[in-house]
Scaffold this motif. Structure first.
Motif, short mmCIF file in Angstrom:
data_model
loop_
_atom_site.label_atom_id
_atom_site.label_comp_id
_atom_site.label_asym_id
_atom_site.label_seq_id
_atom_site.Cartn_x
_atom_site.Cartn_y
_atom_site.Cartn_z
N ILE A 285 -0.26 3.26 -2.58
CA ILE A 285 -0.52 4.52 -3.27
C ILE A 285 0.32 5.66 -2.68
N SER A 286 0.43 5.71 -1.36
CA SER A 286 1.18 6.79 -0.73
C SER A 286 1.57 6.39 0.68
N SER A 287 2.48 7.16 1.27
CA SER A 287 2.88 6.92 2.66
C SER A 287 3.16 8.26 3.32
N ARG A 288 3.02 8.26 4.63
CA ARG A 288 3.30 9.47 5.40
C ARG A 288 3.60 9.09 6.83
N TYR B 49 0.42 3.94 5.42
CA TYR B 49 0.42 3.63 4.00
C TYR B 49 -1.01 3.52 3.49
N GLU B 50 -1.22 3.99 2.27
CA GLU B 50 -2.54 3.95 1.66
C GLU B 50 -2.58 2.89 0.56
N THR C 50 -6.12 2.43 5.02
CA THR C 50 -4.85 2.88 5.58
C THR C 50 -4.36 1.86 6.61
#
Length: 320
Positions: free
Chosen positions: A217-220, A230-231, A236
């Motif tokens: 879904i997303s990364s940061r 990562y989600e 996570t």
């Protein structure tokens, strides 16, 4: 406050309390004999603590105890208690292979330890024996369960390897997810001491495997950490990519070895010894050595300079 010449705030120290390990993992030290370093060659915990106090006073706010396997060193809980009692709010953690964790977890909790990272590369007992060259898996899983039951914040570290555990990455993620703990997949760190035929998975390859079942879904980028988070749905996980420039951009770490070497970077051989200074209880000299090490801290690791560079430093000496 400790600042290196590139403007990075150094507030994290990793302390290797022993080079000894009861595993012989293929990616670390498969051919190193089961030996021991003479006690007189090591800093005592009292000597280490003299330097730890100096480092805390200068700005270190996070300490991770490593090895080798740190639980092999006698009275480790006493050393942890020294640090905790000196600064109650310090972020105090340990990285372990987990083999002895069930036996020592209560003592570590009582001493003030807050967080535990456990190495777990497979859920297959036969494969675990092949990687570590010892029957280990049941002990490791029992250690993880005990640490969770005692209220530790637990993370799992998994080295991702082609043709070894690449078919288990999803299962390992789901195991960690079922326990509500984070897993961090680590790219294999090439070094001269590892089994020569190993091939690691890069971060994009790890993600491609996980995408077979999950949508990212997303990364940061985690703050002041080498991990990218990562989600997937409500979970996570992380990937540590030591080959990238980003691994170094926010580096806030120095390392102290069991024999007193203060090391500015995991992938460089340059270091300075605090051993004589702390044995003389010359804390002023120890501070000057600390500041000199920071002046020598490189901007980038060698892998960022030369592609496919292999580290000559033994990670079991510095705790990875």
């Amino acid at each position: 406050m400790l600042i290196d010449k590139y403007g990075r705030k150094i507030n994290y120290m990793r302390i290797s309390v022993t080079q000894r390990c009861n595993f012989r993992c293929l990616y670390c030290m498969p051919k190193i004999p089961f030996d021991w370093v003479p006690k007189e060659n090591l800093l005592t915990f009292e000597e280490m603590f003299l330097f730890v106090k100096v480092a805390i006073d200068e700005g270190i706010s996070k300490i991770r105890i490593t090895g080798g396997e740190p639980l092999l060193r006698k009275d480790l809980d006493v050393f942890i208690s020294m640090i905790h009692n000196y600064k109650k709010d310090i972020d105090l953690a340990i990285t372990t292979n987990g083999y002895f964790l069930k036996d020592y977890a209560k003592d570590l909790k009582k001493a003030g330890l807050k967080r535990i990272n456990v190495s777990l590369d497979t859920l297959d007992p036969k494969k675990a024996k092949m990687i570590s060259q010892k029957e280990v898996l049941s002990n490791v899983l029992a250690g993880i369960e005990e640490a969770i039951n005692l209220g530790f914040k637990v993370k799992i570290n998994t080295v991702a390897l082609k043709n070894l555990n690449d078919n288990e990455l999803i299962s390992l993620l789901e195991y960690a997810k079922s326990l509500n703990i984070q897993i961090r997949f680590i790219e294999f760190m090439e070094n001269y001491h590892a089994y020569g035929k190993l091939q690691g998975l890069k971060s994009n390859e790890i993600l491609e495997i996980l995408k077979q079942k999950y949508k990212i879904i997303s990364s940061r980028k985690a703050q002041n950490s080498p991990v990218t988070l990562y989600e997937i749905n409500d979970y996570t996980f992380g990937i540590i990519d030591p080959h990238s420039h980003e691994f170094c951009d926010t580096c806030n770490r120095i390392r102290l070895s069991a024999d007193g070497l203060l090391i500015p970077c995991l992938y460089y051989d340059e270091s300075l010894s605090i051993k004589e200074a702390v044995k003389r209880k010359d804390l002023k000299a120890a501070v000057e050595i600390l500041k000199e090490v920071l002046r020598n801290k490189p901007e980038k690791n060698k892998w960022s300079i030369v592609d496919n560079e292999t580290s000559s430093r033994a990670f079991y000496q510095t705790g990875g």
